[in-house]
Motif scaffolding. Structure first.
Motif, mmCIF file in Angstrom:
data_model
loop_
_atom_site.group_PDB
_atom_site.id
_atom_site.type_symbol
_atom_site.label_atom_id
_atom_site.label_comp_id
_atom_site.label_asym_id
_atom_site.label_seq_id
_atom_site.Cartn_x
_atom_site.Cartn_y
_atom_site.Cartn_z
ATOM 1 N N LEU A 57 0.832 -1.211 0.000
ATOM 2 C CA LEU A 57 0.000 0.000 0.000
ATOM 3 C C LEU A 57 0.866 1.261 0.000
ATOM 4 C CD1 LEU A 57 -2.790 -1.210 2.428
ATOM 5 C CD2 LEU A 57 -3.088 -0.627 -0.003
ATOM 6 N N GLU A 58 1.951 1.254 0.757
ATOM 7 C CA GLU A 58 2.874 2.397 0.756
ATOM 8 C C GLU A 58 3.459 2.611 -0.635
ATOM 9 O OE1 GLU A 58 5.906 1.921 3.748
ATOM 10 O OE2 GLU A 58 4.415 1.700 5.348
ATOM 11 N N ASN A 59 3.849 1.525 -1.299
ATOM 12 C CA ASN A 59 4.429 1.639 -2.642
ATOM 13 C C ASN A 59 3.392 2.143 -3.640
ATOM 14 O OD1 ASN A 59 6.865 0.772 -1.638
ATOM 15 N ND2 ASN A 59 6.697 -1.297 -2.435
ATOM 16 N N LEU A 60 2.153 1.668 -3.516
ATOM 17 C CA LEU A 60 1.080 2.136 -4.386
ATOM 18 C C LEU A 60 0.854 3.635 -4.189
ATOM 19 C CD1 LEU A 60 -1.167 1.401 -6.425
ATOM 20 C CD2 LEU A 60 -2.644 0.972 -4.441
ATOM 21 N N GLU A 61 0.823 4.059 -2.942
ATOM 22 C CA GLU A 61 0.669 5.490 -2.637
ATOM 23 C C GLU A 61 1.778 6.315 -3.282
ATOM 24 O OE1 GLU A 61 0.152 6.685 1.457
ATOM 25 O OE2 GLU A 61 -1.082 4.920 1.863
ATOM 26 N N LYS A 62 3.004 5.834 -3.194
ATOM 27 C CA LYS A 62 4.151 6.578 -3.728
ATOM 28 C C LYS A 62 4.031 6.767 -5.238
ATOM 29 C CE LYS A 62 9.197 6.789 -3.739
ATOM 30 N NZ LYS A 62 9.135 8.231 -3.826
ATOM 31 N N VAL A 63 3.690 5.707 -5.948
ATOM 32 C CA VAL A 63 3.571 5.814 -7.407
ATOM 33 C C VAL A 63 2.470 6.799 -7.778
ATOM 34 C CG1 VAL A 63 2.962 4.559 -9.518
ATOM 35 C CG2 VAL A 63 4.487 3.503 -7.848
ATOM 36 N N ILE A 64 1.320 6.684 -7.129
ATOM 37 C CA ILE A 64 0.189 7.556 -7.444
ATOM 38 C C ILE A 64 0.509 9.012 -7.097
ATOM 39 C CG2 ILE A 64 -2.219 8.076 -6.822
ATOM 40 C CD1 ILE A 64 -2.593 4.984 -6.601
ATOM 41 N N SER A 65 1.109 9.221 -5.958
ATOM 42 C CA SER A 65 1.483 10.569 -5.531
ATOM 43 C C SER A 65 2.536 11.181 -6.459
ATOM 44 C CB SER A 65 2.005 10.525 -4.096
ATOM 45 O OG SER A 65 2.486 11.779 -3.712
ATOM 46 N N ASP A 66 3.555 10.396 -6.809
ATOM 47 C CA ASP A 66 4.606 10.893 -7.698
ATOM 48 C C ASP A 66 4.064 11.254 -9.082
ATOM 49 O OD1 ASP A 66 6.369 10.560 -5.624
ATOM 50 O OD2 ASP A 66 7.649 9.099 -6.641
ATOM 51 N N ALA A 67 2.968 10.617 -9.485
ATOM 52 C CA ALA A 67 2.335 10.922 -10.773
ATOM 53 C C ALA A 67 1.380 12.108 -10.666
ATOM 54 C CB ALA A 67 1.584 9.695 -11.282
ATOM 55 N N ASP A 68 1.259 12.666 -9.463
ATOM 56 C CA ASP A 68 0.386 13.812 -9.194
ATOM 57 C C ASP A 68 -1.100 13.469 -9.359
ATOM 58 O OD1 ASP A 68 0.040 16.430 -8.283
ATOM 59 O OD2 ASP A 68 -0.097 17.216 -10.336
ATOM 60 N N TYR A 69 -1.458 12.269 -8.902
ATOM 61 C CA TYR A 69 -2.853 11.839 -8.841
ATOM 62 C C TYR A 69 -3.225 11.688 -7.373
ATOM 63 C CZ TYR A 69 -3.339 10.875 -13.848
ATOM 64 O OH TYR A 69 -3.436 10.994 -15.212
ATOM 65 N N GLU A 70 -4.529 11.555 -7.102
ATOM 66 C CA GLU A 70 -5.007 11.408 -5.728
ATOM 67 C C GLU A 70 -5.533 10.003 -5.489
ATOM 68 O OE1 GLU A 70 -7.257 14.812 -4.025
ATOM 69 O OE2 GLU A 70 -7.280 15.485 -6.123
ATOM 70 N N LEU A 71 -5.256 9.481 -4.289
ATOM 71 C CA LEU A 71 -5.702 8.137 -3.934
ATOM 72 C C LEU A 71 -7.218 7.999 -4.028
ATOM 73 C CD1 LEU A 71 -3.401 7.452 -0.855
ATOM 74 C CD2 LEU A 71 -3.086 6.654 -3.209
ATOM 75 N N LYS A 72 -7.948 9.032 -3.647
ATOM 76 C CA LYS A 72 -9.414 8.966 -3.663
ATOM 77 C C LYS A 72 -9.960 8.798 -5.077
ATOM 78 C CE LYS A 72 -10.378 13.914 -3.881
ATOM 79 N NZ LYS A 72 -11.007 15.035 -3.215
ATOM 80 N N ASN A 73 -9.116 8.991 -6.095
ATOM 81 C CA ASN A 73 -9.560 8.850 -7.474
ATOM 82 C C ASN A 73 -9.181 7.509 -8.098
ATOM 83 O OD1 ASN A 73 -10.868 11.314 -7.506
ATOM 84 N ND2 ASN A 73 -9.028 12.410 -8.106
ATOM 85 N N ILE A 74 -8.832 6.546 -7.253
ATOM 86 C CA ILE A 74 -8.659 5.172 -7.738
ATOM 87 C C ILE A 74 -10.043 4.657 -8.112
ATOM 88 C CG2 ILE A 74 -8.063 2.796 -7.094
ATOM 89 C CD1 ILE A 74 -5.987 4.011 -5.137
ATOM 90 N N VAL A 75 -10.187 4.166 -9.329
ATOM 91 C CA VAL A 75 -11.481 3.646 -9.767
ATOM 92 C C VAL A 75 -11.477 2.128 -9.947
ATOM 93 C CG1 VAL A 75 -12.265 5.814 -10.805
ATOM 94 C CG2 VAL A 75 -10.984 4.155 -12.202
ATOM 95 N N ARG A 76 -10.299 1.533 -10.038
ATOM 96 C CA ARG A 76 -10.182 0.079 -10.135
ATOM 97 C C ARG A 76 -8.948 -0.336 -9.351
ATOM 98 N NH1 ARG A 76 -12.809 -4.044 -11.714
ATOM 99 N NH2 ARG A 76 -11.804 -5.850 -12.585
#
Length: 129
Positions: A57-76
């Motif tokens: 989960l930490e690694n997933l957060e890092k990739v999404i954050s580094d791409a300048d996206y928000e976790l709350k916008n995960i759709v799948r």
């Protein structure tokens, strides 16, 4: 971006996922490769399921954050595991993370024969902006 959750029933709410998610007026889509419990040096974890799930989960957060996206916008968010029983024994980690980050996603959980090296869980996400 507009997101609409489709849940014809109520039972999935307790499991923290949606039956379907419709997205319109998207500015961008991020397709995240399967994230696992691999450290910054590329070393695969040989820890227990709970520890691996936390690091994944930490690694997933890092990739999404580094791409300048928000976790709350995960759709799948697809979950691959080598041990479904152990995953579900530790599913509170996943559910707490979903709730904390206000994620409303469609999901599939699949038990697989193996993952890379000693890994027990892998998360694959689609995020929109």
């Amino acid at each position: 971006m507009e997101k609409r959750v489709i849940n014809p029933w109520k039972w999935q709410d307790a499991r923290n996922y949606a039956q379907a998610v419709e997205v319109t007026n998207v500015q961008g889509t991020l397709y995240v490769s399967g994230q696992t419990a691999i450290d910054d040096n590329g070393i695969s974890s040989n820890a227990d399921m709970r520890s691996q799930l936390l690091q994944t989960l930490e690694n997933l957060e890092k990739v999404i954050s580094d791409a300048d996206y928000e976790l709350k916008n995960i759709v799948r968010l697809n979950i691959y595991t080598t041990d479904s029983a152990s995953l579900f024994e530790n599913f509170d980690v996943f559910q707490n993370w979903i709730q904390k980050n206000e994620v409303k996603q469609s999901s599939t959980v699949l038990e697989v024969k193996s993952l890379f090296e000693t890994l027990k869980v892998e998360l694959e996400a689609t995020v929109i902006k």
